[in-house]
Design a protein around this motif. Sequence first.
Motif, PDB file in Angstrom:
ATOM      1  N   GLN A  74       0.836  -1.207   0.000  1.00 22.47           N
ATOM      2  CA  GLN A  74       0.000   0.000   0.000  1.00 22.47           C
ATOM      3  C   GLN A  74       0.865   1.250   0.000  1.00 22.47           C
ATOM      4  OE1 GLN A  74      -2.829  -0.070   3.221  1.00 22.47           O
ATOM      5  NE2 GLN A  74      -3.501   2.011   2.861  1.00 22.47           N
ATOM      6  N   ARG A  75       0.458   2.265  -0.770  1.00 23.63           N
ATOM      7  CA  ARG A  75       1.143   3.557  -0.775  1.00 23.63           C
ATOM      8  C   ARG A  75       0.380   4.497   0.148  1.00 23.63           C
ATOM      9  NH1 ARG A  75       5.102   4.474  -3.349  1.00 23.63           N
ATOM     10  NH2 ARG A  75       5.947   3.434  -5.135  1.00 23.63           N
ATOM     11  N   ILE A  76       1.128   5.247   0.962  1.00 23.72           N
ATOM     12  CA  ILE A  76       0.507   6.178   1.902  1.00 23.72           C
ATOM     13  C   ILE A  76       1.268   7.498   1.895  1.00 23.72           C
ATOM     14  CG2 ILE A  76      -0.472   4.417   3.420  1.00 23.72           C
ATOM     15  CD1 ILE A  76       1.908   4.826   5.289  1.00 23.72           C
ATOM     16  N   THR A  77       0.588   8.544   2.309  1.00 21.31           N
ATOM     17  CA  THR A  77       1.221   9.838   2.525  1.00 21.31           C
ATOM     18  C   THR A  77       1.209  10.094   4.017  1.00 21.31           C
ATOM     19  OG1 THR A  77       0.468  10.674   0.392  1.00 21.31           O
ATOM     20  CG2 THR A  77       1.127  12.300   2.038  1.00 21.31           C
ATOM     21  N   LEU A  78       2.386  10.259   4.576  1.00 18.82           N
ATOM     22  CA  LEU A  78       2.547  10.490   6.011  1.00 18.82           C
ATOM     23  C   LEU A  78       2.866  11.951   6.280  1.00 18.82           C
ATOM     24  CD1 LEU A  78       4.978   7.523   6.532  1.00 18.82           C
ATOM     25  CD2 LEU A  78       2.647   7.580   7.373  1.00 18.82           C
ATOM     26  N   ALA A  79       2.443  12.433   7.430  1.00 14.43           N
ATOM     27  CA  ALA A  79       2.894  13.720   7.946  1.00 14.43           C
ATOM     28  C   ALA A  79       3.828  13.354   9.102  1.00 14.43           C
ATOM     29  CB  ALA A  79       1.722  14.555   8.433  1.00 14.43           C
ATOM     30  N   VAL A  80       5.136  13.491   8.889  1.00 14.54           N
ATOM     31  CA  VAL A  80       6.141  13.068   9.861  1.00 14.54           C
ATOM     32  C   VAL A  80       6.501  14.256  10.745  1.00 14.54           C
ATOM     33  CG1 VAL A  80       8.391  11.967  10.165  1.00 14.54           C
ATOM     34  CG2 VAL A  80       7.033  11.459   8.122  1.00 14.54           C
ATOM     35  N   SER A  81       6.329  14.084  12.063  1.00 15.00           N
ATOM     36  CA  SER A  81       6.607  15.165  13.022  1.00 15.00           C
ATOM     37  C   SER A  81       7.865  14.859  13.820  1.00 15.00           C
ATOM     38  CB  SER A  81       5.429  15.337  13.984  1.00 15.00           C
ATOM     39  OG  SER A  81       4.282  15.719  13.283  1.00 15.00           O
ATOM     40  N   PHE A  82       8.851  15.730  13.664  1.00  9.41           N
ATOM     41  CA  PHE A  82      10.105  15.642  14.424  1.00  9.41           C
ATOM     42  C   PHE A  82      10.047  16.630  15.571  1.00  9.41           C
ATOM     43  CE2 PHE A  82      11.066  14.065  10.258  1.00  9.41           C
ATOM     44  CZ  PHE A  82      11.963  13.034  10.471  1.00  9.41           C
ATOM     45  N   ALA A  83      10.668  16.303  16.688  1.00  9.01           N
ATOM     46  CA  ALA A  83      10.603  17.127  17.898  1.00  9.01           C
ATOM     47  C   ALA A  83      11.012  18.578  17.655  1.00  9.01           C
ATOM     48  CB  ALA A  83      11.448  16.511  19.004  1.00  9.01           C
ATOM     49  N   ARG A  84      12.033  18.820  16.877  1.00  4.36           N
ATOM     50  CA  ARG A  84      12.536  20.196  16.704  1.00  4.36           C
ATOM     51  C   ARG A  84      12.037  20.893  15.442  1.00  4.36           C
ATOM     52  NH1 ARG A  84      18.727  19.588  18.793  1.00  4.36           N
ATOM     53  NH2 ARG A  84      18.158  18.985  20.896  1.00  4.36           N
ATOM     54  N   SER A  87       9.324  22.752  13.022  1.00  2.00           N
ATOM     55  CA  SER A  87       8.203  23.656  13.276  1.00  2.00           C
ATOM     56  C   SER A  87       6.875  23.102  12.778  1.00  2.00           C
ATOM     57  CB  SER A  87       8.462  25.021  12.648  1.00  2.00           C
ATOM     58  OG  SER A  87       8.637  24.884  11.250  1.00  2.00           O
ATOM     59  N   ARG A  88       6.924  22.199  11.790  1.00  2.00           N
ATOM     60  CA  ARG A  88       5.686  21.594  11.285  1.00  2.00           C
ATOM     61  C   ARG A  88       6.006  20.219  10.705  1.00  2.00           C
ATOM     62  NH1 ARG A  88       5.359  26.147   6.924  1.00  2.00           N
ATOM     63  NH2 ARG A  88       7.201  25.574   5.789  1.00  2.00           N
ATOM     64  N   PRO A  89       4.985  19.378  10.564  1.00  2.00           N
ATOM     65  CA  PRO A  89       5.209  18.040  10.004  1.00  2.00           C
ATOM     66  C   PRO A  89       5.691  18.099   8.558  1.00  2.00           C
ATOM     67  CG  PRO A  89       3.062  18.172  11.073  1.00  2.00           C
ATOM     68  CD  PRO A  89       3.607  19.571  11.009  1.00  2.00           C
ATOM     69  N   VAL A  90       6.458  17.098   8.171  1.00  2.00           N
ATOM     70  CA  VAL A  90       6.984  16.986   6.810  1.00  2.00           C
ATOM     71  C   VAL A  90       6.159  15.941   6.065  1.00  2.00           C
ATOM     72  CG1 VAL A  90       8.991  16.350   5.418  1.00  2.00           C
ATOM     73  CG2 VAL A  90       9.301  17.534   7.590  1.00  2.00           C
ATOM     74  N   PRO A  91       5.572  16.302   4.929  1.00  2.00           N
ATOM     75  CA  PRO A  91       4.850  15.285   4.164  1.00  2.00           C
ATOM     76  C   PRO A  91       5.845  14.304   3.542  1.00  2.00           C
ATOM     77  CG  PRO A  91       4.783  17.403   3.039  1.00  2.00           C
ATOM     78  CD  PRO A  91       5.509  17.614   4.320  1.00  2.00           C
TER      79      PRO A  91
END
Length: 108
Positions: free
Chosen positions: A51-61, A63-67
């Motif tokens: 399956q292909r998915i689009t994630l919003a990856v949130s790193f602690a430092r 400012s906003r999630p990375v698609p």
Amino acid sequence: MRERAKARFVPRRAVTVAFEGQGDARSYGVVANISEGGACVWSDAPLKQGQRITLAVSFARASRPVPAEARIVWTGPGSRPGANRYGVEWDPQTPEAEHLRRLISESV
């Protein structure tokens, strides 16, 4: 078993993901380990290998999630009912791929 192309690391600070699940439901997960090539994600979402998915990856430092575009390359049971482990492989062809690689290198 095939050898990994990239070394995986456990992030020093929490890395989480959010993505659209079945229907319009939003699902969440926690990254167990990560590399420039992919990650192991714990989630209660019902995902399937391939399956292909689009994630919003949130790193602690950050400012906003990375698609991040990814493909599920393996699935496995988690340690609790309803929890699953997923191996995701990042799509290196997306515009955000370089930004994602930089944040990953900063998180290990």
